[in-house]
Scaffold this motif. Structure first.
Motif, PDB file in Angstrom:
ATOM      1  N   ILE A   9     -21.678  14.127  -6.987  1.00 26.92           N
ATOM      2  CA  ILE A   9     -21.657  15.582  -6.805  1.00 26.92           C
ATOM      3  C   ILE A   9     -21.988  15.942  -5.360  1.00 26.92           C
ATOM      4  O   ILE A   9     -21.295  16.752  -4.737  1.00 26.92           O
ATOM      5  N   ARG A  10     -23.021  15.338  -4.830  1.00 25.68           N
ATOM      6  CA  ARG A  10     -23.406  15.638  -3.450  1.00 25.68           C
ATOM      7  C   ARG A  10     -22.277  15.298  -2.485  1.00 25.68           C
ATOM      8  O   ARG A  10     -21.988  16.050  -1.545  1.00 25.68           O
ATOM      9  N   ALA A  11     -21.623  14.191  -2.710  1.00 25.49           N
ATOM     10  CA  ALA A  11     -20.530  13.775  -1.825  1.00 25.49           C
ATOM     11  C   ALA A  11     -19.320  14.698  -1.941  1.00 25.49           C
ATOM     12  O   ALA A  11     -18.510  14.789  -1.008  1.00 25.49           O
ATOM     13  N   ALA A  12     -19.193  15.388  -3.091  1.00 24.72           N
ATOM     14  CA  ALA A  12     -18.011  16.226  -3.329  1.00 24.72           C
ATOM     15  C   ALA A  12     -18.162  17.653  -2.805  1.00 24.72           C
ATOM     16  O   ALA A  12     -17.200  18.421  -2.837  1.00 24.72           O
ATOM     17  N   ILE A  13     -19.352  18.020  -2.333  1.00 25.36           N
ATOM     18  CA  ILE A  13     -19.541  19.389  -1.837  1.00 25.36           C
ATOM     19  C   ILE A  13     -18.715  19.589  -0.573  1.00 25.36           C
ATOM     20  O   ILE A  13     -18.792  18.810   0.378  1.00 25.36           O
ATOM     21  N   ASP A  14     -17.917  20.634  -0.570  1.00 23.80           N
ATOM     22  CA  ASP A  14     -17.130  21.014   0.604  1.00 23.80           C
ATOM     23  C   ASP A  14     -17.867  22.158   1.286  1.00 23.80           C
ATOM     24  O   ASP A  14     -17.763  23.313   0.871  1.00 23.80           O
ATOM     25  N   ARG A  15     -18.591  21.823   2.328  1.00 22.81           N
ATOM     26  CA  ARG A  15     -19.411  22.828   3.001  1.00 22.81           C
ATOM     27  C   ARG A  15     -18.584  23.997   3.487  1.00 22.81           C
ATOM     28  O   ARG A  15     -18.934  25.160   3.270  1.00 22.81           O
ATOM     29  N   ASP A  16     -17.495  23.704   4.158  1.00 21.71           N
ATOM     30  CA  ASP A  16     -16.692  24.774   4.732  1.00 21.71           C
ATOM     31  C   ASP A  16     -16.113  25.682   3.654  1.00 21.71           C
ATOM     32  O   ASP A  16     -16.088  26.912   3.801  1.00 21.71           O
ATOM     33  N   SER A 132     -18.561  27.824  -6.645  1.00 22.76           N
ATOM     34  CA  SER A 132     -18.454  26.630  -5.801  1.00 22.76           C
ATOM     35  C   SER A 132     -18.967  25.392  -6.526  1.00 22.76           C
ATOM     36  O   SER A 132     -18.487  24.277  -6.279  1.00 22.76           O
ATOM     37  N   ALA A 133     -19.936  25.576  -7.414  1.00 18.46           N
ATOM     38  CA  ALA A 133     -20.442  24.438  -8.185  1.00 18.46           C
ATOM     39  C   ALA A 133     -19.347  23.872  -9.078  1.00 18.46           C
ATOM     40  O   ALA A 133     -19.180  22.647  -9.188  1.00 18.46           O
ATOM     41  N   LEU A 134     -18.582  24.758  -9.717  1.00 23.47           N
ATOM     42  CA  LEU A 134     -17.501  24.281 -10.575  1.00 23.47           C
ATOM     43  C   LEU A 134     -16.423  23.588  -9.741  1.00 23.47           C
ATOM     44  O   LEU A 134     -15.889  22.539 -10.142  1.00 23.47           O
ATOM     45  N   ALA A 135     -16.097  24.150  -8.582  1.00 25.33           N
ATOM     46  CA  ALA A 135     -15.130  23.496  -7.698  1.00 25.33           C
ATOM     47  C   ALA A 135     -15.627  22.114  -7.272  1.00 25.33           C
ATOM     48  O   ALA A 135     -14.841  21.161  -7.151  1.00 25.33           O
ATOM     49  N   VAL A 393     -29.072  34.892   3.717  1.00 27.64           N
ATOM     50  CA  VAL A 393     -29.289  33.698   2.897  1.00 27.64           C
ATOM     51  C   VAL A 393     -29.191  32.475   3.793  1.00 27.64           C
ATOM     52  O   VAL A 393     -28.195  32.321   4.522  1.00 27.64           O
ATOM     53  N   PRO A 394     -30.176  31.582   3.784  1.00 28.44           N
ATOM     54  CA  PRO A 394     -30.059  30.352   4.569  1.00 28.44           C
ATOM     55  C   PRO A 394     -28.902  29.488   4.061  1.00 28.44           C
ATOM     56  O   PRO A 394     -28.744  29.292   2.854  1.00 28.44           O
ATOM     57  N   VAL A 395     -28.108  28.973   4.990  1.00 32.46           N
ATOM     58  CA  VAL A 395     -26.980  28.139   4.602  1.00 32.46           C
ATOM     59  C   VAL A 395     -27.453  26.924   3.820  1.00 32.46           C
ATOM     60  O   VAL A 395     -26.851  26.552   2.791  1.00 32.46           O
ATOM     61  N   ALA A 396     -28.530  26.298   4.253  1.00 36.86           N
ATOM     62  CA  ALA A 396     -29.018  25.093   3.572  1.00 36.86           C
ATOM     63  C   ALA A 396     -29.433  25.404   2.136  1.00 36.86           C
ATOM     64  O   ALA A 396     -29.183  24.599   1.227  1.00 36.86           O
ATOM     65  N   GLU A 397     -30.050  26.556   1.938  1.00 34.72           N
ATOM     66  CA  GLU A 397     -30.468  26.938   0.581  1.00 34.72           C
ATOM     67  C   GLU A 397     -29.260  27.214  -0.303  1.00 34.72           C
ATOM     68  O   GLU A 397     -29.230  26.834  -1.479  1.00 34.72           O
ATOM     69  N   TYR A 398     -28.264  27.874   0.267  1.00 28.98           N
ATOM     70  CA  TYR A 398     -27.049  28.164  -0.487  1.00 28.98           C
ATOM     71  C   TYR A 398     -26.348  26.877  -0.907  1.00 28.98           C
ATOM     72  O   TYR A 398     -25.969  26.705  -2.080  1.00 28.98           O
ATOM     73  N   LEU A 399     -26.177  25.939   0.008  1.00 24.73           N
ATOM     74  CA  LEU A 399     -25.511  24.682  -0.320  1.00 24.73           C
ATOM     75  C   LEU A 399     -26.334  23.862  -1.311  1.00 24.73           C
ATOM     76  O   LEU A 399     -25.770  23.186  -2.179  1.00 24.73           O
ATOM     77  N   ALA A 400     -27.663  23.938  -1.194  1.00 29.84           N
ATOM     78  CA  ALA A 400     -28.509  23.279  -2.196  1.00 29.84           C
ATOM     79  C   ALA A 400     -28.306  23.907  -3.568  1.00 29.84           C
ATOM     80  O   ALA A 400     -28.326  23.218  -4.591  1.00 29.84           O
ATOM     81  N   GLY A 401     -28.104  25.225  -3.587  1.00 30.78           N
ATOM     82  CA  GLY A 401     -27.821  25.892  -4.851  1.00 30.78           C
ATOM     83  C   GLY A 401     -26.519  25.412  -5.467  1.00 30.78           C
ATOM     84  O   GLY A 401     -26.438  25.200  -6.685  1.00 30.78           O
ATOM     85  N   VAL A 402     -25.485  25.246  -4.637  1.00 29.64           N
ATOM     86  CA  VAL A 402     -24.211  24.724  -5.132  1.00 29.64           C
ATOM     87  C   VAL A 402     -24.422  23.347  -5.754  1.00 29.64           C
ATOM     88  O   VAL A 402     -23.933  23.043  -6.866  1.00 29.64           O
ATOM     89  N   GLU A 403     -25.152  22.502  -5.053  1.00 29.18           N
ATOM     90  CA  GLU A 403     -25.425  21.151  -5.552  1.00 29.18           C
ATOM     91  C   GLU A 403     -26.217  21.195  -6.856  1.00 29.18           C
ATOM     92  O   GLU A 403     -25.894  20.501  -7.826  1.00 29.18           O
ATOM     93  N   ALA A 404     -27.260  22.033  -6.895  1.00 29.79           N
ATOM     94  CA  ALA A 404     -28.110  22.119  -8.079  1.00 29.79           C
ATOM     95  C   ALA A 404     -27.346  22.652  -9.286  1.00 29.79           C
ATOM     96  O   ALA A 404     -27.474  22.133 -10.404  1.00 29.79           O
TER      97      ALA A 404
END
Length: 417
Positions: A9-16, A132-135, A393-404
């Motif tokens: 899951i972590r590897a599949a996150i598309d930050r952009d 984004s989590a579902l994607a 919203v902090p970008v890092a927190e948002y991306l952590a939310g997607v991962e979580a």
């Protein structure tokens, strides 16, 4: 579940893609009353994600509710992700940030690794986290066993004339009760929590008190009936009542009940004040009965007025899931899905995922109390900067939310891949 699942899951996150979606959401204004364009954006995203039955339906003219279901294999529990489409107004924003890159409240500017703009925290980051989590799960090749129901609604925020009565969720709840929208085994309402998990919220009501006497020329006050003097007696009684409420017990997550006087107005002429108005808000903890609290307040106010020539009218203008206000709710914080959500957040962002109480009212009480769905609030963003010129919203927190969220969806719904 295995560490391998989390790693995939972590590897599949598309930050952009994830950040870009949130920026597009912020750049689509949806101040309460004009939610249609953002509703269309969300519906398009649900279709892109392969959701079935994607529907946009007005709860009021030009004001949508949007829902769709991402079907799983039919062998796991069903999750609901819901939130509101509307934001508060932007009056004064441009003047506050004049000359700064943040001057446009809908620019979604990134400054010091934080995404700025109206609605960034409340609650477009939450909506985009769920999408984004579902994607992310799709990119990771995770086929879910259970369904995910997405429900997004207009008219949660108050502040604009004739709005803020929860028209969206009031339109959706009967559809869920009739089976037109699937019910769920667990719900996350994506209000901003800094990725803490809120299984309880306050209840509230607003009261507007109008005290009427009789005006008279200041040199002959005996000819009048002083509404301000009666208002003073009411204020004293209200503060005594609030102090008494605070002695009735404290909820572990919500604290104690109380009332706060938020406004007083009287007079205006060189004369005996004929009218005095008092505004207040009453906070309720889970377990308190809103109707009983209203009746107590009514008795306190009327008991403070001893002059028979003084009249008192009390209005309750903020009915939500109760005729006079919004109900508190509480979900058992020891439930397995709550603990699983905590663990998923902690895995994505160590130090987050703690259990806290919601210091706000939102519409989780509809799903928890009326539909019987165990409900929590959880999403990136900090409620303390929402409704302000500092919303971000902090970008890092948002991306952590997607991962979580992706990890929780896979673990809660189950995955075969």
């Amino acid at each position: 579940m295995t560490d391998d699942l989390h790693a995939r899951i972590r590897a599949a996150i598309d930050r952009d893609a994830s950040v870009g979606l949130l920026q597009r959401a912020i750049r689509t204004p949806s101040v309460t009353g004009i939610e249609a364009a953002f509703g269309a954006l969300v519906a398009d995203e649900l279709r892109r994600l392969g959701c079935e039955g994607v529907t946009i339906e007005d709860c009021l003219p030009g004001r949508p509710v949007v829902w769709g279901v991402r079907k799983g294999r039919g062998t796991g529990p069903r999750l609901m992700v819901l939130g509101h489409l509307d934001t508060v107004h932007v009056r004064g924003w441009e003047e506050h940030w004049a000359g700064d890159v943040r001057h446009d409240p809908f620019s979604a500017a990134i400054v010091e690794d934080q995404i700025w703009g109206r609605g960034s925290g409340d609650l477009k980051a939450g909506i985009c986290t769920g999408l984004s989590a579902l994607a992310t799960l799709d990119r990771a090749g995770c086929a879910l066993d259970g369904d995910i129901v997405f429900v997004f609604i207009a008219d949660e925020e108050s502040g604009e004339p004739g709005t803020g009565v929860s028209a969206g969720i009031k339109a959706v709840v009967p559809k869920i009760q009739r089976g037109e929208i699937p019910n769920a085994d667990f719900a996350i309402y994506v209000e901003p929590t800094r990725l803490a998990v809120f299984p309880a919220q306050i209840g509230f009501f607003i009261a507007e008190i109008t005290v009427t006497g009789r005006s008279a020329y200041f040199g002959m006050p005996e000819k009048g009936v002083d509404a301000l003097k009666a208002g003073h007696a009411i204020l004293s009684a209200l503060w005594r009542h609030s102090a008494e409420l605070e002695t009735r017990g404290t909820h572990e997550l919500i604290g104690c009940g109380f009332l706060l006087v938020t406004g007083v107005e009287a007079g205006g002429y060189i004369a005996v004040p004929e009218r005095c108005t008092i505004s207040l808000i009453r906070k309720l903890r889970p377990g308190e009965d809103l109707g009983q609290a209203r009746d107590e307040l009514d008795a306190v106010i009327r008991g403070a007025v001893t002059d028979p020539e003084v009249t008192v009218e009390i209005a309750y203008p903020a009915g939500r899931d109760h005729p006079v206000g919004g109900m508190p709710f509480e979900t058992d914080a020891t439930m397995a899905p709550v603990a699983l959500l905590q663990d998923s957040v902690r895995a994505a962002m160590p130090g987050r995922g703690e259990i806290e109480g919601a210091p706000f009212w939102s519409e989780g009480s509809f799903t928890a109390n009326q539909l019987g769905i165990p409900t929590v609030y959880c999403a990136p963003g900090d409620i303390s900067n929402c409704h302000t010129f500092q919303e971000r919203v902090p970008v890092a927190e948002y991306l952590a939310g997607v991962e979580a969220f992706a990890l929780f969806m896979a673990r809660f719904c189950g995955t075969a891949g």
